[in-house]
Design a protein around this motif. Structure first.
Motif, PDB file in Angstrom:
ATOM      1  N   GLU A   6      23.748 -23.266 -33.885  1.00 58.44           N
ATOM      2  CA  GLU A   6      23.747 -23.464 -32.438  1.00 58.44           C
ATOM      3  C   GLU A   6      23.395 -24.902 -32.056  1.00 58.44           C
ATOM      4  O   GLU A   6      23.371 -25.241 -30.878  1.00 58.44           O
ATOM      5  N   TYR A   7      23.086 -25.745 -33.056  1.00 59.83           N
ATOM      6  CA  TYR A   7      22.646 -27.109 -32.787  1.00 59.83           C
ATOM      7  C   TYR A   7      23.658 -28.122 -33.331  1.00 59.83           C
ATOM      8  O   TYR A   7      24.327 -27.891 -34.337  1.00 59.83           O
ATOM      9  N   TYR A   8      23.711 -29.273 -32.662  1.00 61.86           N
ATOM     10  CA  TYR A   8      24.666 -30.321 -33.033  1.00 61.86           C
ATOM     11  C   TYR A   8      23.945 -31.661 -33.120  1.00 61.86           C
ATOM     12  O   TYR A   8      23.124 -32.002 -32.259  1.00 61.86           O
ATOM     13  N   SER A   9      24.263 -32.422 -34.156  1.00 60.26           N
ATOM     14  CA  SER A   9      23.679 -33.748 -34.323  1.00 60.26           C
ATOM     15  C   SER A   9      24.229 -34.687 -33.249  1.00 60.26           C
ATOM     16  O   SER A   9      25.187 -34.359 -32.543  1.00 60.26           O
ATOM     17  N   ILE A  10      23.650 -35.870 -33.161  1.00 56.13           N
ATOM     18  CA  ILE A  10      24.145 -36.862 -32.208  1.00 56.13           C
ATOM     19  C   ILE A  10      25.617 -37.184 -32.487  1.00 56.13           C
ATOM     20  O   ILE A  10      26.438 -37.247 -31.572  1.00 56.13           O
ATOM     21  N   ALA A  11      25.949 -37.363 -33.764  1.00 54.41           N
ATOM     22  CA  ALA A  11      27.336 -37.691 -34.122  1.00 54.41           C
ATOM     23  C   ALA A  11      28.283 -36.560 -33.729  1.00 54.41           C
ATOM     24  O   ALA A  11      29.362 -36.803 -33.172  1.00 54.41           O
ATOM     25  N   GLN A  12      27.881 -35.324 -34.008  1.00 54.20           N
ATOM     26  CA  GLN A  12      28.730 -34.178 -33.674  1.00 54.20           C
ATOM     27  C   GLN A  12      28.877 -34.026 -32.163  1.00 54.20           C
ATOM     28  O   GLN A  12      29.977 -33.794 -31.648  1.00 54.20           O
ATOM     29  N   ALA A  13      27.778 -34.164 -31.434  1.00 56.38           N
ATOM     30  CA  ALA A  13      27.828 -34.044 -29.975  1.00 56.38           C
ATOM     31  C   ALA A  13      28.699 -35.134 -29.366  1.00 56.38           C
ATOM     32  O   ALA A  13      29.460 -34.886 -28.417  1.00 56.38           O
ATOM     33  N   ALA A  14      28.613 -36.355 -29.906  1.00 58.47           N
ATOM     34  CA  ALA A  14      29.435 -37.448 -29.403  1.00 58.47           C
ATOM     35  C   ALA A  14      30.919 -37.146 -29.599  1.00 58.47           C
ATOM     36  O   ALA A  14      31.740 -37.386 -28.700  1.00 58.47           O
ATOM     37  N   ASP A  15      31.264 -36.612 -30.765  1.00 53.88           N
ATOM     38  CA  ASP A  15      32.662 -36.261 -31.029  1.00 53.88           C
ATOM     39  C   ASP A  15      33.145 -35.172 -30.074  1.00 53.88           C
ATOM     40  O   ASP A  15      34.249 -35.239 -29.533  1.00 53.88           O
ATOM     41  N   ILE A  16      32.322 -34.159 -29.876  1.00 55.91           N
ATOM     42  CA  ILE A  16      32.716 -33.036 -29.028  1.00 55.91           C
ATOM     43  C   ILE A  16      32.902 -33.477 -27.583  1.00 55.91           C
ATOM     44  O   ILE A  16      33.866 -33.093 -26.911  1.00 55.91           O
ATOM     45  N   LEU A  17      31.980 -34.314 -27.091  1.00 54.57           N
ATOM     46  CA  LEU A  17      32.029 -34.738 -25.692  1.00 54.57           C
ATOM     47  C   LEU A  17      32.981 -35.906 -25.455  1.00 54.57           C
ATOM     48  O   LEU A  17      33.324 -36.209 -24.312  1.00 54.57           O
ATOM     49  N   MET A  33      20.522 -36.247 -20.368  1.00 50.47           N
ATOM     50  CA  MET A  33      20.624 -35.126 -21.301  1.00 50.47           C
ATOM     51  C   MET A  33      19.695 -35.427 -22.469  1.00 50.47           C
ATOM     52  O   MET A  33      19.992 -36.276 -23.314  1.00 50.47           O
ATOM     53  N   VAL A  34      18.565 -34.756 -22.489  1.00 48.33           N
ATOM     54  CA  VAL A  34      17.515 -35.058 -23.455  1.00 48.33           C
ATOM     55  C   VAL A  34      17.721 -34.271 -24.742  1.00 48.33           C
ATOM     56  O   VAL A  34      17.894 -33.046 -24.720  1.00 48.33           O
ATOM     57  N   ALA A  35      17.720 -34.980 -25.863  1.00 48.50           N
ATOM     58  CA  ALA A  35      17.871 -34.343 -27.171  1.00 48.50           C
ATOM     59  C   ALA A  35      16.578 -33.662 -27.589  1.00 48.50           C
ATOM     60  O   ALA A  35      15.496 -34.001 -27.115  1.00 48.50           O
ATOM     61  N   GLN A  36      16.729 -32.695 -28.470  1.00 51.16           N
ATOM     62  CA  GLN A  36      15.567 -32.028 -29.042  1.00 51.16           C
ATOM     63  C   GLN A  36      15.288 -32.631 -30.419  1.00 51.16           C
ATOM     64  O   GLN A  36      16.197 -33.124 -31.088  1.00 51.16           O
ATOM     65  N   ARG A  37      14.038 -32.599 -30.841  1.00 48.20           N
ATOM     66  CA  ARG A  37      13.656 -33.169 -32.133  1.00 48.20           C
ATOM     67  C   ARG A  37      13.461 -32.081 -33.174  1.00 48.20           C
ATOM     68  O   ARG A  37      12.846 -31.053 -32.884  1.00 48.20           O
ATOM     69  N   GLU A  52      27.873 -26.955 -23.325  1.00 54.60           N
ATOM     70  CA  GLU A  52      28.926 -26.088 -22.816  1.00 54.60           C
ATOM     71  C   GLU A  52      29.174 -26.211 -21.319  1.00 54.60           C
ATOM     72  O   GLU A  52      30.131 -25.634 -20.804  1.00 54.60           O
ATOM     73  N   PHE A  53      28.339 -27.005 -20.634  1.00 50.82           N
ATOM     74  CA  PHE A  53      28.587 -27.228 -19.217  1.00 50.82           C
ATOM     75  C   PHE A  53      29.663 -28.284 -18.984  1.00 50.82           C
ATOM     76  O   PHE A  53      30.196 -28.409 -17.894  1.00 50.82           O
ATOM     77  N   PHE A  54      29.973 -29.068 -20.017  1.00 50.18           N
ATOM     78  CA  PHE A  54      31.000 -30.093 -19.897  1.00 50.18           C
ATOM     79  C   PHE A  54      32.378 -29.437 -19.967  1.00 50.18           C
ATOM     80  O   PHE A  54      32.646 -28.617 -20.846  1.00 50.18           O
ATOM     81  N   GLU A  55      33.246 -29.824 -19.058  1.00 52.61           N
ATOM     82  CA  GLU A  55      34.563 -29.187 -18.966  1.00 52.61           C
ATOM     83  C   GLU A  55      35.355 -29.298 -20.258  1.00 52.61           C
ATOM     84  O   GLU A  55      36.011 -28.358 -20.679  1.00 52.61           O
ATOM     85  N   ASN A  56      35.277 -30.473 -20.915  1.00 49.03           N
ATOM     86  CA  ASN A  56      36.093 -30.671 -22.117  1.00 49.03           C
ATOM     87  C   ASN A  56      35.524 -29.990 -23.350  1.00 49.03           C
ATOM     88  O   ASN A  56      36.075 -30.107 -24.438  1.00 49.03           O
ATOM     89  N   THR A  57      34.394 -29.282 -23.238  1.00 52.96           N
ATOM     90  CA  THR A  57      33.865 -28.535 -24.378  1.00 52.96           C
ATOM     91  C   THR A  57      33.966 -27.029 -24.195  1.00 52.96           C
ATOM     92  O   THR A  57      33.783 -26.277 -25.149  1.00 52.96           O
TER      93      THR A  57
END
Length: 438
Positions: A6-17, A33-37, A52-57
């Motif tokens: 259920e979690y995505y790294s910075i690199a993965q989130a950047a690609d998705i968004l 959008m604050v990341a979790q540690r 998942e609130f972003f339209e393109n995801t």
């Protein structure tokens, strides 16, 4: 931490968004959008609910990939493909259930690749402008082709079919006019959207309509959303013949459940049953290899010491812009950057994640999701070019399934319009219901 899936790294989130990692870090700092540690290593991650609130995801998290994957054609659908290259689109369409009746390609090495792997395919080598397609009139369900992006001479007027003569799009349009397919599929680079301030795509769209087709709004598909470990983007055009268009509705393919990475491409896993086979590949000159050895996974020239940056970049060091492709090493945990026609070009470097060398031919092929038994003809440089120019196979497969569903709708609309059916022949593989009825 709860389920890591259920979690995505910075690199993965950047690609998705579709944003940079620097943008995410800025959002983290300003509270957007604050990341979790992660407690064990303090890595920053994002929960699925934050993305998942972003339209393109939304299409990724609310997808129907598994349901669409089992799509089957109601009958054998015929495909005629232009500018076929090394077969990336053709393999995907074959997997979706299409039968290729003709594939045209000018490049001799690509034609030899097609013949080598599919001796039964009707590969027509040569200049498309010298080929007539009239014998296939009303025999084709889909005509497809990745015609190159070319400028038209506008002279301040709206252009028609004949005005585009001399371009490869004209030949694509001529093939459509000669064959009268139910559906046409065009694919191109994303840049076609804004080419000549949008005039090129406008002209193409107008001509498709003049040929008697209803054009679905052109759509850019990101390959990494379709089980391809690569950040490649392609523009797709779908046209439905006017006499059929009001009976059906085309739906773009749903995305895969996760983003695949270089590890998925080159290592044994869900994408391939074994590690990538050994194969030929290019090498770096001694000094270049020494410099690239200093670049960390996912890094590029800015990760080098300043004196090495100046040596490697030369005059480019003083120019503006990120030039993120220079001295670029790929990362195991991210999709590959878009492959080019050569793996060791200075402006678009694609260095192996771990070893200091360019990607090999088979590594290139895996990133494009070609099967390991698909062999490429010609010298190594020609093999790289064929692979780099190809439509990723899994992206083509996803698009092919969407087109099969469209053609199934067309077939079903015919049945509804003509309820008088011929007696159904007994199936070679009768269902339990048919056996009981018999």
């Amino acid at each position: 931490m709860e389920d890591r899936a259920e979690y995505y790294s910075i690199a993965q989130a950047a690609d998705i968004l579709g944003v940079t990692k620097e943008t995410l870090r800025r959002w983290d700092e300003n509270g957007t959008m604050v990341a979790q540690r992660v407690e064990s290593n303090n890595y920053r991650v994002y929960h699925k609910s934050q993305l998942e609130f972003f339209e393109n995801t939304q299409h990724m998290f609310k997808n129907a990939w598994d349901a669409e994957f089992v799509t089957k054609p109601n009958r054998s659908y015929k495909l005629l493909e232009l500018f076929a290259g090394a077969g990336g689109l053709a393999i995907g369409m074959e997997r979706a259930g299409f039968e290729s009746v003709l594939l045209n390609e000018l490049d001799k090495h690509a034609c030899n690749t097609l013949r080598k792997n599919r001796p039964d395919w009707n590969v027509v080598e040569g200049d498309i402008s010298k080929i007539s397609f009239t014998q296939y009139r009303d025999q084709i369900d889909i005509l497809s082709g990745g015609f190159p992006c070319q400028s038209f001479s506008y002279a301040g007027k709206q252009l028609g079919f004949e005005d585009t003569r001399g371009t490869l799009f004209y030949e694509f349009a001529r093939a459509v006019r000669e064959t009268n397919p139910k559906v046409l599929l065009g694919e191109n680079v994303r840049g076609l959207l804004n080419h000549d301030n949008g005039e090129t795509l406008k002209t193409i769209s107008n001509i498709i309509r003049d040929l008697g087709y209803t054009l679905v709004e052109p759509h850019v598909l990101k390959a990494m959303f379709y089980q391809v470990p690569q950040k490649r983007e392609r523009l797709f055009l779908v046209g439905i013949r006017n006499d059929l268009a009001d009976k059906v509705k085309f739906a773009w393919p749903s995305s895969y459940k996760r983003i695949l990475t270089m590890r998925d491409a080159l290592k044994k896993g869900e994408l391939y049953p074994c590690d990538v086979p050994t194969s030929e590949g290019q090498t770096y000159p001694k000094r270049k290899a020494e410099i690239l050895k200093m670049v960390p996974p996912g890094g590029y020239w800015r990760d080098l010491p300043d004196n090495i940056q100046r040596e490697y970049m030369m005059k480019s060091y003083y120019l503006g812009g990120g030039k993120t492709g220079m001295a670029r090493r790929l990362s195991w945990d991210e999709p590959s950057l878009t492959l080019t026609c050569a793996p060791a070009q200075k402006q678009t470097e694609r260095c192996h994640p771990e070893e200091t060398r360019p990607l090999t031919v088979r590594e290139y092929a895996r990133i494009q999701t070609f099967p390991d038994d698909w062999q490429f003809a010609g010298p190594v440089s020609a093999q790289y070019k064929q692979i780099g120019n190809a439509v990723p196979v899994n992206l083509a497969h996803a698009m092919g399934r969407a087109l099969v569903r469209l053609l199934n709708q067309i077939e079903e609309s015919k049945t509804e319009a003509d309820p008088v059916q011929k007696p159904r022949q007994k199936s070679k593989n009768p269902s339990l219901f048919e056996e009981i009825s018999a």
